[in-house]
Design an enzyme around this catalytic site. Structure first.
Site, PDB file in Angstrom:
ATOM      1  N   CYS A 143      29.157 -24.636 -25.789  1.00 43.55           N
ATOM      2  CA  CYS A 143      29.385 -25.967 -25.210  1.00 43.55           C
ATOM      3  C   CYS A 143      30.857 -26.304 -25.057  1.00 43.55           C
ATOM      4  CB  CYS A 143      28.690 -27.026 -26.051  1.00 43.55           C
ATOM      5  SG  CYS A 143      29.332 -27.191 -27.736  1.00 43.55           S
ATOM      6  N   CYS A 190      27.304  -8.935 -28.071  1.00 45.17           N
ATOM      7  CA  CYS A 190      26.732  -8.836 -29.416  1.00 45.17           C
ATOM      8  C   CYS A 190      25.220  -8.750 -29.288  1.00 45.17           C
ATOM      9  CB  CYS A 190      27.107 -10.046 -30.265  1.00 45.17           C
ATOM     10  SG  CYS A 190      26.472  -9.963 -31.967  1.00 45.17           S
ATOM     11  N   CYS A 311      -2.203  -2.757  27.020  1.00 47.11           N
ATOM     12  CA  CYS A 311      -2.022  -1.529  27.801  1.00 47.11           C
ATOM     13  C   CYS A 311      -2.461  -0.318  27.004  1.00 47.11           C
ATOM     14  CB  CYS A 311      -0.561  -1.398  28.209  1.00 47.11           C
ATOM     15  SG  CYS A 311      -0.201   0.111  29.123  1.00 47.11           S
ATOM     16  N   CYS A 329      -8.617   7.967  25.385  1.00 48.00           N
ATOM     17  CA  CYS A 329      -9.094   9.342  25.242  1.00 48.00           C
ATOM     18  C   CYS A 329      -8.159  10.224  24.433  1.00 48.00           C
ATOM     19  CB  CYS A 329      -9.304   9.961  26.621  1.00 48.00           C
ATOM     20  SG  CYS A 329      -7.771  10.220  27.542  1.00 48.00           S
TER      21      CYS A 329
END
Length: 512
Positions: A143, A190, A311, A329
């Site tokens: 802090c 640590c 297509c 085919c």
């Protein structure tokens, strides 16, 4: 750090507890503190034994191991627990390493400060500093606050000290958010681990402390190769076995599972093949049918392709192929674009070539679908026959109201049980067969599989009939004969498979 030793406890997370970190073992409310006497199952050489542990007996067993190690090392119980955890709770391995290896390296690898190497001077200096009160100040690296009351600072044996508020927030986050029981010192670089004594001194929140205890208990079971959690939903028991093997065990909740992998009992397939199958099903089952219906193979390089437009003129995107062909085919596209050529006429030769190329690429997919469909079919049948069990129980109760004894109708219970066992075995025979390479023994296996399957279907048909007191005498003998035959054929199948494992005449395909 305090050297006070505390016993570990396992408490319900929503219970109200006192502020002390009492790790004494007490039976939890809602749990049956009794457990099954050791059960046995056949092993290859030794007898496989196991016992069911309830939550309080899990902790009692863990504390017993800690006490045994602590009595030998003459250290603190928290240190003994962390050392045991580092060795996956293998006490013998820890003792061997402790007395035969480098002890300094042992503690370093376990992320502990060697308590035997700590100097008395350091302890005296630290105690003196703690008693100095407000005559000096301390700085918290978390802090970034300076405090003149260094008594509010706490630290581990590594002597990295932080304010109590930061310690509380750090430990709470690690326990509640990250679900960790092995918590390292927050100092940079640590890795010294926090233990339960330190946690008990820092934390006041009983919910967080109990969560920490649960995490340690879970780690004890998960990391111990001789203990497995029962996989049944909402069951908090575990099973402790004499040695780790793929044997069937039954929990207090009546759930039966394989001790080796905790999956439902899966004879005749072994754990490693079942693991591969489950992964393959999770990866492939949803896409396999879609691939079969919506894709084709390039007639040149056989890579799987998907049509992404209306297509029918296709160009393979494989850079080394770039084949130009017709989607309908699978023939070369060039004739389609000249002289108004159309693939509307059937050509036996071209059709055969196309089929050969496609079959070569799709054979593995079709093989998988063949075995997967039969595997799933038995799963579905087993689910439907669970409803049959409830109907049979109702029918048995009705029969007893019509001057029929309890013993007279018990054949239905036995028949349903045998039917369930056969369904489960048949389900896994298709997993076994999927990976099996063909040889002379596979023919015998498939014949045995067919016999069990046919007998199981006949038994299922008998039980689904409208059995009443009028036709009971007629159907009873048929059902008894059939379930006995099912039991016998199932045993023949499993004995043959187990013989193959022992004599090593099964060969398995390496299928990704």
């Amino acid at each position: 750090m305090d050297s006070d030793e505390e016993d570990f406890s396992y408490e319900e997370e929503d219970d109200e507890g006192d502020d002390s970190c009492d790790f004494g073992v007490d039976a939890d409310e809602g749990f049956d503190s009794t457990y099954d006497m050791p059960n046995t199952a056949s092993g290859a050489d030794d007898i496989f034994t196991y016992e069911v542990l309830t939550p309080d007996t899990i902790v009692s067993y863990m504390n017993t191991i800690i006490d045994e190690v602590d009595a030998v090392f003459q250290l603190t119980r928290p240190v003994a627990r962390i050392l045991l955890g580092h060795f996956k709770w293998d006490k013998e391995k820890l003792l061997e390493r402790y007395y035969c290896g480098d002890q300094e390296k042992l503690f370093k690898d376990a992320h502990l400060v060697n308590p035997l190497a700590q100097s008395t001077l350091n302890k005296v200096q630290r105690l003196s500093r703690s008693n100095s009160g407000s005559t000096s100040s301390a700085f918290c690296d978390i802090c970034l606050q300076v405090s003149t009351n260094i008594q509010t600072f706490q630290g581990l044996e590594c002597h990295h000290e932080f304010c109590t508020r930061c310690w509380k927030e750090y430990l709470t986050s690690k326990i509640m958010d990250e679900q960790k029981e092995n918590i390292a010192c927050p100092a940079v670089k640590c890795d010294i681990l926090v233990n339960e004594t330190f946690v008990g001194r820092i934390l006041n929140d009983q919910i967080v402390k109990r969560k920490y205890h649960h995490l340690i208990a879970n780690s004890f079971v998960v990391n111990n190769r001789l203990i497995k959690w029962c996989p049944a939903p909402d069951c908090m028991n575990a099973v402790k076995a004499s040695y780790s093997d793929a044997n069937a065990v039954t929990c207090l909740c009546r759930h039966e599972f394989c001790f080796g992998c905790t999956e439902p009992v899966h004879e005749p397939v072994n754990c490693s093949l079942l693991k591969q199958w489950i992964k393959k099903c999770n990866d492939d089952s949803e896409t396999a049918n879609w691939i079969s219906a919506n894709t084709k193979e390039c007639p040149k390089c056989q890579v799987t392709i998907e049509k992404n437009g209306g297509c029918n003129h296709m160009v393979c995107r494989n850079n080394s192929c770039k084949a130009d062909f017709c989607w309908v085919c699978l023939g070369p596209w060039e004739p389609h674009g000249s002289n108004w050529y159309s693939c509307n006429r059937f050509d036996e030769k071209d059709s055969q070539n196309a089929r050969e190329a496609q079959n070569k690429s799709r054979s593995s997919l079709e093989r998988y679908l063949f075995y997967c469909n039969r595997y799933m079919n038995h799963i579905q049948s087993a689910k439907l026959e669970c409803e049959l069990e409830a109907k049979v129980v109702t029918k048995m109760n009705e029969m007893q109201k019509h001057n029929m004894s309890w013993i007279e109708v018990q054949f239905l219970t036995k028949a349903v049980k045998v039917l369930s066992m056969c369904r489960n075995t048949l389900k896994y025979t298709y997993v076994f067969a999927f990976y099996l390479q063909k040889n002379n023994q596979t023919v015998i296996f498939e014949d045995n599989q067919k016999d069990v399957e046919m007998a199981t279907e006949t038994l299922s048909e008998y039980l689904e009939r409208d059995i009443s007191s009028e036709n009971l005498g007629c159907i009873k003998q048929k059902v008894q004969d059939k379930y006995r035959y099912c039991e016998m054929r199932r045993k023949v199948l499993l004995d043959h498979v187990n013989e193959g494992y022992e004599r090593d005449f099964w060969e398995f395909q390496d299928i990704p």
